[in-house]
Design a protein around this motif. Sequence first.
Motif, PDB file in Angstrom:
ATOM      1  N   LEU A   1      61.249  67.859  32.280  1.00  0.00           N
ATOM      2  CA  LEU A   1      61.156  68.263  30.883  1.00  0.00           C
ATOM      3  C   LEU A   1      60.385  67.208  30.098  1.00  0.00           C
ATOM      4  O   LEU A   1      59.711  67.514  29.126  1.00  0.00           O
ATOM      5  N   HIS A   2      60.528  65.958  30.514  1.00  0.00           N
ATOM      6  CA  HIS A   2      59.748  64.852  29.966  1.00  0.00           C
ATOM      7  C   HIS A   2      59.502  63.879  31.100  1.00  0.00           C
ATOM      8  O   HIS A   2      60.414  63.558  31.856  1.00  0.00           O
ATOM      9  N   ARG A   3      58.286  63.409  31.225  1.00  0.00           N
ATOM     10  CA  ARG A   3      57.990  62.440  32.284  1.00  0.00           C
ATOM     11  C   ARG A   3      57.404  61.194  31.649  1.00  0.00           C
ATOM     12  O   ARG A   3      56.236  61.161  31.263  1.00  0.00           O
ATOM     13  N   GLY A   4      58.235  60.163  31.547  1.00  0.00           N
ATOM     14  CA  GLY A   4      57.794  58.899  30.979  1.00  0.00           C
ATOM     15  C   GLY A   4      57.600  57.828  32.034  1.00  0.00           C
ATOM     16  O   GLY A   4      57.016  56.795  31.774  1.00  0.00           O
ATOM     17  N   ILE A   5      58.113  58.085  33.248  1.00  0.00           N
ATOM     18  CA  ILE A   5      57.967  57.137  34.351  1.00  0.00           C
ATOM     19  C   ILE A   5      56.990  57.753  35.338  1.00  0.00           C
ATOM     20  O   ILE A   5      57.329  58.673  36.074  1.00  0.00           O
ATOM     21  N   ALA A   6      55.788  57.268  35.332  1.00  0.00           N
ATOM     22  CA  ALA A   6      54.756  57.816  36.205  1.00  0.00           C
ATOM     23  C   ALA A   6      54.718  57.077  37.529  1.00  0.00           C
ATOM     24  O   ALA A   6      55.042  55.895  37.598  1.00  0.00           O
ATOM     25  N   ALA A   7      54.334  57.785  38.565  1.00  0.00           N
ATOM     26  CA  ALA A   7      54.059  57.126  39.843  1.00  0.00           C
ATOM     27  C   ALA A   7      52.739  56.392  39.651  1.00  0.00           C
ATOM     28  O   ALA A   7      51.710  56.998  39.379  1.00  0.00           O
ATOM     29  N   ARG A   8      52.784  55.094  39.734  1.00  0.00           N
ATOM     30  CA  ARG A   8      51.642  54.283  39.353  1.00  0.00           C
ATOM     31  C   ARG A   8      51.300  53.295  40.454  1.00  0.00           C
ATOM     32  O   ARG A   8      52.179  52.775  41.113  1.00  0.00           O
ATOM     33  N   GLN A   9      50.026  53.038  40.598  1.00  0.00           N
ATOM     34  CA  GLN A   9      49.572  52.040  41.549  1.00  0.00           C
ATOM     35  C   GLN A   9      49.089  50.824  40.780  1.00  0.00           C
ATOM     36  O   GLN A   9      48.680  50.937  39.628  1.00  0.00           O
ATOM     37  N   PHE A  10      49.150  49.661  41.420  1.00  0.00           N
ATOM     38  CA  PHE A  10      48.632  48.456  40.772  1.00  0.00           C
ATOM     39  C   PHE A  10      48.118  47.491  41.814  1.00  0.00           C
ATOM     40  O   PHE A  10      48.443  47.584  43.001  1.00  0.00           O
ATOM     41  N   SER A  11      47.306  46.586  41.353  1.00  0.00           N
ATOM     42  CA  SER A  11      46.831  45.472  42.158  1.00  0.00           C
ATOM     43  C   SER A  11      46.746  44.271  41.232  1.00  0.00           C
ATOM     44  O   SER A  11      46.079  44.319  40.203  1.00  0.00           O
ATOM     45  N   ARG A  12      47.446  43.201  41.574  1.00  0.00           N
ATOM     46  CA  ARG A  12      47.458  41.975  40.774  1.00  0.00           C
ATOM     47  C   ARG A  12      46.960  40.850  41.677  1.00  0.00           C
ATOM     48  O   ARG A  12      47.441  40.691  42.790  1.00  0.00           O
ATOM     49  N   VAL A  13      45.986  40.071  41.193  1.00  0.00           N
ATOM     50  CA  VAL A  13      45.358  39.035  42.001  1.00  0.00           C
ATOM     51  C   VAL A  13      45.541  37.681  41.322  1.00  0.00           C
ATOM     52  O   VAL A  13      45.312  37.546  40.119  1.00  0.00           O
ATOM     53  N   PHE A  14      45.945  36.691  42.107  1.00  0.00           N
ATOM     54  CA  PHE A  14      46.066  35.314  41.640  1.00  0.00           C
ATOM     55  C   PHE A  14      45.197  34.443  42.543  1.00  0.00           C
ATOM     56  O   PHE A  14      45.324  34.495  43.768  1.00  0.00           O
ATOM     57  N   VAL A  15      44.326  33.650  41.959  1.00  0.00           N
ATOM     58  CA  VAL A  15      43.475  32.745  42.726  1.00  0.00           C
ATOM     59  C   VAL A  15      44.283  31.488  43.040  1.00  0.00           C
ATOM     60  O   VAL A  15      44.865  30.885  42.145  1.00  0.00           O
ATOM     61  N   LEU A  16      44.308  31.113  44.319  1.00  0.00           N
ATOM     62  CA  LEU A  16      45.095  29.967  44.766  1.00  0.00           C
ATOM     63  C   LEU A  16      44.203  28.751  44.958  1.00  0.00           C
ATOM     64  O   LEU A  16      43.106  28.854  45.512  1.00  0.00           O
ATOM     65  N   ALA A  17      44.679  27.617  44.520  1.00  0.00           N
ATOM     66  CA  ALA A  17      43.960  26.364  44.750  1.00  0.00           C
ATOM     67  C   ALA A  17      44.069  25.998  46.221  1.00  0.00           C
ATOM     68  O   ALA A  17      44.970  26.448  46.933  1.00  0.00           O
ATOM     69  N   GLU A  18      43.168  25.153  46.667  1.00  0.00           N
ATOM     70  CA  GLU A  18      43.182  24.720  48.049  1.00  0.00           C
ATOM     71  C   GLU A  18      44.487  23.982  48.347  1.00  0.00           C
ATOM     72  O   GLU A  18      44.942  23.155  47.565  1.00  0.00           O
ATOM     73  N   GLY A  19      45.105  24.323  49.460  1.00  0.00           N
ATOM     74  CA  GLY A  19      46.343  23.667  49.867  1.00  0.00           C
ATOM     75  C   GLY A  19      47.599  24.391  49.431  1.00  0.00           C
ATOM     76  O   GLY A  19      48.688  24.072  49.896  1.00  0.00           O
TER      77      GLY A  19
END
Length: 143
Positions: A90-108
Amino acid sequence: MSRFPGFSSPFLLGFDEIERVLDRVSKAANDGYPPYNIERIESPDGGREVLRITLAVAGFTRDQLDVTIEDSQLVIRGRQNDDDRTRQFLHRGIAARQFSRVFVLAEGIEVAGAELKDGLLAIDLGRPEPERVIRRIDIATTE
């Protein structure tokens, strides 16, 4: 690709990779989903401090999340399938969603582990103590 003014100097040679990383980070910073925290916590074994990245991934199961390291980047992906066509919303506020989050890592920097609890994905990062290497250099004599 947008140019960073500091890297356009003819005296800075070989910094192309740093410029690409900064460009990638600036583009990724505009995406606000999923929200995350980064905190510094004490190591459980009393050693060096640990960085903890916590992502709010409510609604995702462990099987729908993927944490990888690709080219010195921590990549977190979430994929939900919207295959349940039998439910009638009747109401859809929670969508099936995809994501990609990227964090650059320092050496070591190494990933110590990841845990999913109460809709929060926590990933611990650490930098191990470098081994102290002492190397003796022979002194040659000339006659």
